[in-house]
Design a protein around this motif. Structure first.
Motif, mmCIF file in Angstrom:
data_model
loop_
_atom_site.group_PDB
_atom_site.id
_atom_site.type_symbol
_atom_site.label_atom_id
_atom_site.label_comp_id
_atom_site.label_asym_id
_atom_site.label_seq_id
_atom_site.Cartn_x
_atom_site.Cartn_y
_atom_site.Cartn_z
ATOM 1 N N SER A 129 0.818 -1.211 0.134
ATOM 2 C CA SER A 129 0.110 -0.015 0.063
ATOM 3 C C SER A 129 0.801 1.357 -0.121
ATOM 4 N N VAL A 130 2.148 1.131 0.579
ATOM 5 C CA VAL A 130 2.954 2.424 0.582
ATOM 6 C C VAL A 130 3.532 2.639 -0.609
ATOM 7 N N ILE A 131 3.892 1.618 -1.250
ATOM 8 C CA ILE A 131 4.493 1.644 -2.656
ATOM 9 C C ILE A 131 3.450 2.169 -3.729
ATOM 10 N N ARG A 132 1.974 1.879 -3.314
ATOM 11 C CA ARG A 132 1.272 2.227 -4.414
ATOM 12 C C ARG A 132 1.071 3.938 -4.198
ATOM 13 N N ARG A 133 0.917 4.382 -2.906
ATOM 14 C CA ARG A 133 0.606 5.713 -2.841
ATOM 15 C C ARG A 133 1.671 6.508 -2.674
ATOM 16 N N GLY A 134 2.951 6.159 -2.821
ATOM 17 C CA GLY A 134 3.927 6.790 -2.530
ATOM 18 C C GLY A 134 4.982 7.037 -3.631
ATOM 19 N N LEU A 135 5.628 5.654 -3.601
ATOM 20 C CA LEU A 135 6.951 5.327 -4.704
ATOM 21 C C LEU A 135 6.345 5.330 -6.185
ATOM 22 N N ALA A 136 5.004 4.602 -6.543
ATOM 23 C CA ALA A 136 4.564 4.537 -7.716
ATOM 24 C C ALA A 136 3.467 5.478 -7.842
ATOM 25 N N HIS A 137 3.284 6.409 -7.105
ATOM 26 C CA HIS A 137 2.243 7.611 -7.490
ATOM 27 C C HIS A 137 2.400 7.845 -8.904
ATOM 28 N N GLY A 138 1.117 8.191 -9.600
ATOM 29 C CA GLY A 138 1.246 8.713 -10.921
ATOM 30 C C GLY A 138 1.274 7.545 -12.263
ATOM 31 N N LEU A 139 1.483 6.372 -11.753
ATOM 32 C CA LEU A 139 1.439 5.037 -12.713
ATOM 33 C C LEU A 139 0.254 4.440 -12.531
ATOM 34 N N ASP A 140 0.190 3.714 -13.955
ATOM 35 C CA ASP A 140 -1.043 3.070 -14.088
ATOM 36 C C ASP A 140 -0.960 1.477 -13.200
ATOM 37 N N ASP A 141 -2.348 0.996 -13.062
ATOM 38 C CA ASP A 141 -2.093 -0.193 -12.074
ATOM 39 C C ASP A 141 -1.657 -1.337 -12.420
ATOM 40 N N GLN A 142 -1.392 -1.430 -13.781
ATOM 41 C CA GLN A 142 -0.626 -2.713 -14.397
ATOM 42 C C GLN A 142 0.917 -2.402 -13.950
ATOM 43 N N VAL A 143 1.533 -1.339 -14.273
ATOM 44 C CA VAL A 143 2.827 -0.972 -13.968
ATOM 45 C C VAL A 143 3.130 -0.889 -12.544
ATOM 46 N N ILE A 144 2.185 -0.459 -11.798
ATOM 47 C CA ILE A 144 2.264 -0.697 -10.181
ATOM 48 C C ILE A 144 2.336 -1.992 -9.753
ATOM 49 N N ASP A 145 1.520 -2.814 -10.526
ATOM 50 C CA ASP A 145 1.487 -4.165 -9.855
ATOM 51 C C ASP A 145 2.978 -4.834 -10.229
ATOM 52 N N ARG A 146 3.458 -4.699 -11.292
ATOM 53 C CA ARG A 146 4.875 -4.968 -11.814
ATOM 54 C C ARG A 146 5.873 -4.674 -10.971
ATOM 55 N N ILE A 147 5.920 -3.441 -10.394
ATOM 56 C CA ILE A 147 6.838 -2.773 -9.591
ATOM 57 C C ILE A 147 6.780 -3.473 -8.275
#
Length: 229
Positions: A129-147
């Motif tokens: 959840s921290v990666i989603r709202r901080g590190l990967a903010h602004g990216l689409d869900d598919q890319v976030i899932d890969r990260i």
């Protein structure tokens, strides 16, 4: 004018995979040799192990460094260890510690205390959840899932080991990400000052501009490397 054809060594931020640079490397074109630094495999790796793994990733001779986030600590240490080889260092939302400092000491109070405590009790991998709202903010869900799937926790030494005090006189620049939720623009300004950057550029992105706006990042790298000292 410097040699703008020098190889470029990319240093990914803490835990981030090499593929985050794929589009930037493509946009730089075949005329510029690029490498992404390898990581040591040990879960007990120290900062100098990261330095040696990175140096093993680049050809002999001079090279430029493009360092993202926590990779700025490794880049700063590489420049101090082999100052005769590092021609330039460009930080991209990069953590630059004070002389003799560490990743943790580069953080403002009380963040450094909180980070140190969290690492002692919960390890170095942030919650998804921290990666989603901080590190990967602004990216689409598919890319976030890969990260999230490819995120590799770093060793405690990555965050706690201190950089050396050696001198280095290469060119220095900094790209600040103004929509960053991971590393505030104010902290980025302090890191740019610690680096001694005399070339600056702002991008209106989150913490991963190489994914969000790869062409703009490639353009920043090219302009920095082609600029006069």
């Amino acid at each position: 004018m410097s040699d703008s054809r020098e190889p470029v060594l990319f240093l990914s931020g803490a835990g981030l995979p090499a593929w985050i640079w794929d589009e930037v490397r493509r946009d730089l074109g075949d005329g510029r040799e690029t490498r992404v630094a390898s990581r040591p495999e040990s879960t007990k790796a120290r900062l100098d192990d990261h330095v040696q793994a990175a140096l093993a990733s680049v050809p002999e001779g001079g090279f430029a460094i493009v360092a993202h986030s926590g990779g700025g600590v490794i880049g700063a240490q590489i420049a101090r260890c082999v100052p005769e080889r590092v021609t330039a260092l460009l930080g991209v939302s990069a953590v630059i510690p004070p002389t003799g400092g560490s990743f943790i000491s580069a953080m403002p109070v009380p963040n450094r205390w909180v980070l140190g405590a969290v690492m002692r009790f919960a390890g170095t991998r942030p919650p998804d959840s921290v990666i989603r709202r901080g590190l990967a903010h602004g990216l689409d869900d598919q890319v976030i899932d890969r990260i999230i799937a490819d995120f590799t926790p770093e060793s405690p030494g990555y965050y706690r080991d201190r950089v050396g005090r050696g001198a280095w006189d290469g060119r220095r620049g900094y790209v600040r990400t103004t929509g960053d939720r991971e590393l505030s623009p104010a902290l980025q300004r302090r890191c740019a000052q610690r680096l001694g950057a005399d070339w600056h550029h702002d991008l209106d992105t989150g913490h991963l501009p190489m994914i969000e706006e790869p062409r703009a990042v490639a353009g920043s790298i090219t302009r920095f490397l082609d600029a006069r000292s």
